[in-house]
Design an enzyme around this catalytic site. Structure first.
Site, short mmCIF file in Angstrom:
data_model
loop_
_atom_site.label_atom_id
_atom_site.label_comp_id
_atom_site.label_asym_id
_atom_site.label_seq_id
_atom_site.Cartn_x
_atom_site.Cartn_y
_atom_site.Cartn_z
N HIS A 17 0.85 -1.19 0.00
CA HIS A 17 0.00 0.00 0.00
C HIS A 17 0.88 1.24 0.00
O HIS A 17 1.26 1.74 1.05
CB HIS A 17 -0.94 -0.04 1.22
CG HIS A 17 -1.93 1.09 1.28
ND1 HIS A 17 -3.06 1.04 2.09
CD2 HIS A 17 -1.99 2.28 0.65
CE1 HIS A 17 -3.75 2.15 1.94
NE2 HIS A 17 -3.11 2.94 1.08
N HIS A 19 1.22 4.86 -2.54
CA HIS A 19 0.81 5.65 -3.72
C HIS A 19 2.06 6.31 -4.26
O HIS A 19 2.72 7.07 -3.53
CB HIS A 19 -0.21 6.71 -3.32
CG HIS A 19 -1.43 6.15 -2.66
ND1 HIS A 19 -2.59 5.91 -3.36
CD2 HIS A 19 -1.66 5.76 -1.38
CE1 HIS A 19 -3.50 5.40 -2.52
NE2 HIS A 19 -2.96 5.29 -1.31
N GLU A 200 -11.33 3.71 6.05
CA GLU A 200 -10.28 4.61 6.54
C GLU A 200 -10.97 5.72 7.36
O GLU A 200 -10.74 5.82 8.56
CB GLU A 200 -9.49 5.19 5.37
CG GLU A 200 -8.35 6.13 5.80
CD GLU A 200 -7.62 6.77 4.61
OE1 GLU A 200 -8.14 6.74 3.48
OE2 GLU A 200 -6.52 7.32 4.83
N ASP A 278 1.77 4.13 2.70
CA ASP A 278 0.72 4.95 2.10
C ASP A 278 1.29 6.11 1.29
O ASP A 278 1.40 6.00 0.07
CB ASP A 278 -0.25 5.45 3.19
CG ASP A 278 -1.65 5.73 2.68
OD1 ASP A 278 -1.92 5.46 1.50
OD2 ASP A 278 -2.48 6.22 3.48
N ASP A 279 1.64 7.21 1.93
CA ASP A 279 2.19 8.40 1.27
C ASP A 279 3.38 8.90 2.08
O ASP A 279 3.29 9.92 2.78
CB ASP A 279 1.10 9.48 1.17
CG ASP A 279 -0.13 8.99 0.42
OD1 ASP A 279 -0.06 8.91 -0.82
OD2 ASP A 279 -1.13 8.65 1.08
N1 HPA Z 1 -6.68 7.49 1.26
C1 HPA Z 1 -7.38 7.73 0.17
N2 HPA Z 1 -6.83 8.16 -0.95
C2 HPA Z 1 -5.52 8.33 -0.99
C3 HPA Z 1 -4.74 8.10 0.12
C4 HPA Z 1 -5.36 7.64 1.32
O1 HPA Z 1 -4.74 7.41 2.37
N3 HPA Z 1 -3.47 8.38 -0.26
C5 HPA Z 1 -3.49 8.75 -1.55
N4 HPA Z 1 -4.74 8.73 -2.00
ZN ZN Z 2 -3.75 4.76 0.51
#
Ligand code: HPA
Ligand code: ZN
Length: 337
Positions: A17, A19, A200, A278-279
């Site tokens: 996971h 992006h 989330e 994630d990011d």
């Molecule tokens: N959630 C939803 N969309 C996203 C996320 C996230 O954590 N990161 C990048 N796009």
């Molecule tokens: Zn994500």
């Protein structure tokens, strides 16, 4: 480095996971903006990094979409991906399944092919020179229409050899999975693997929809599943893995304290969980920083960390022989610790 940090660093792991646009570090953003003669609305790298204070998912997304605006040329997508792969490999990530958001680029006039070619060329080089295994997953933006997702899927099918599956991301509340039932059915019929962000910020019902309406194989995040006993049982029974992102959850205020992260409770109830970044450029850490934060807050043992890393391979979209080979490397590390 402490003993636990060294164990985490040495642990062979997969990231499921991340992006790619969320790995865009401020320094590289300034460099690429400079190439294109674009002026960022920040005086310095430090000023940009200081703006990363988020009250919720949407506040993050606003900066995330703004940041990626400077990605224009194929080389930009290559450089972005290459920088991530080097960091991942340095953290002993042996396999990574990377999300990308093509609609955020095609909407700005960047061709789908430019995006996929740049990312894919870096993945190929990463395989050859870093020895890092990878797959690419296209996400639909859930705050755009189902018709736009359909168009993105058509483009993905033109790059079928490069894209292993589809996911669903962006602003969650008000954009339930069921909105994308038909496009996910079409993706599955074409042989694509499926995942979706769910639970989330939105409630457990969105996780049910991701499973029942979209037929996904993994849930991204899934924090809110813990609110619903029947859902926890369903996830455990069907072996549906959750790709959890502890530092993201803290920075986006999905949790208010790492000690209340649901990962351990879910694991103890038989749900397969993984730890991911994630990011990472926005949330203050890559995979190992996520492992360390959650290990400290929840007092996870080495055996529990190894089990989480094992799940990262077994829940991946690799074929069985590759999974077995990675798990054997992991078991060797865990046995020597
Ligand atoms: N959630 C939803 N969309 C996203 C996320 C996230 O954590 N990161 C990048 N796009
Ligand atoms: Zn994500």
């Amino acid at each position: 480095m402490g003993d636990m940090a060294a164990f985490i660093q040495g642990l062979p792991k997969a990231e499921l996971h991340v992006h790619i646009e969320g790995t865009f570090e401020p320094a590289l953003m300034f460099e690429i903006a400079g190439r294109h003669g674009v002026t960022l609305p920040y005086a310095s790298v430090a000023d940009l990094a200081a703006a990363y204070e988020f009250g919720n998912l949407q506040e993050f997304l606003d900066l995330y979409y703004q940041g990626m605006n400077v990605l224009i040329a194929e080389q930009d997508f290559y450089d972005l991906t290459w920088a991530y792969l080097q960091r991942a490999r340095a953290q002993n990530v042996l396999h990574t399944e990377i999300f990308f958001d093509p609609q955020a680029h095609t909407a700005r006039g960047v061709a789908f092919t430019t995006v996929v070619d740049g990312i894919s060329r870096a993945l190929d080089d990463g395989r050859e020179t870093l020895g890092i295994s990878s797959r690419l997953i296209m996400c639909f933006l859930r705050d755009k229409s189902a018709a736009e997702a359909d168009a993105a899927l058509d483009q993905a099918l033109d790059h079928r050899d490069r894209i292993i599956g589809v996911g669903l991301d962006s602003a969650e509340i008000g954009h339930p999975p069921a909105k994308f039932r038909d496009v996910f059915a079409r993706a599955r019929a074409a042989g694509l693997r499926t995942v979706a962000h769910a639970g989330e910020e939105a409630p457990a019902d969105y996780v049910w929809q991701a499973l029942d309406d979209l037929g996904v194989e993994r849930i991204d995040h899934g924090n809110r599943a813990l609110d619903d006993d029947a859902l926890v049982e369903r996830l455990a029974r069907d072996g549906i893995a959750l790709t959890m992102c502890p530092l993201s959850n803290l920075r986006l205020r999905v949790i208010d304290d790492m000690r209340r992260h649901p990962l351990r409770a879910l694991m103890e109830r038989g749900v397969r969980v993984t730890i991911n970044s994630d990011d990472p450029a926005y949330f203050g850490g890559y995979v190992n920083e996520n492992f360390r934060a959650v290990q400290e807050a929840l007092s996870l043992s080495k055996a529990e960390l190894a089990a989480i890393a094992r799940t990262s391979f077994t829940a991946s979209f690799l074929d069985q022989a590759d999974k077995d080979a990675f798990v054997a490397r992991l078991d060797a590390h865990a046995a020597s610790a």
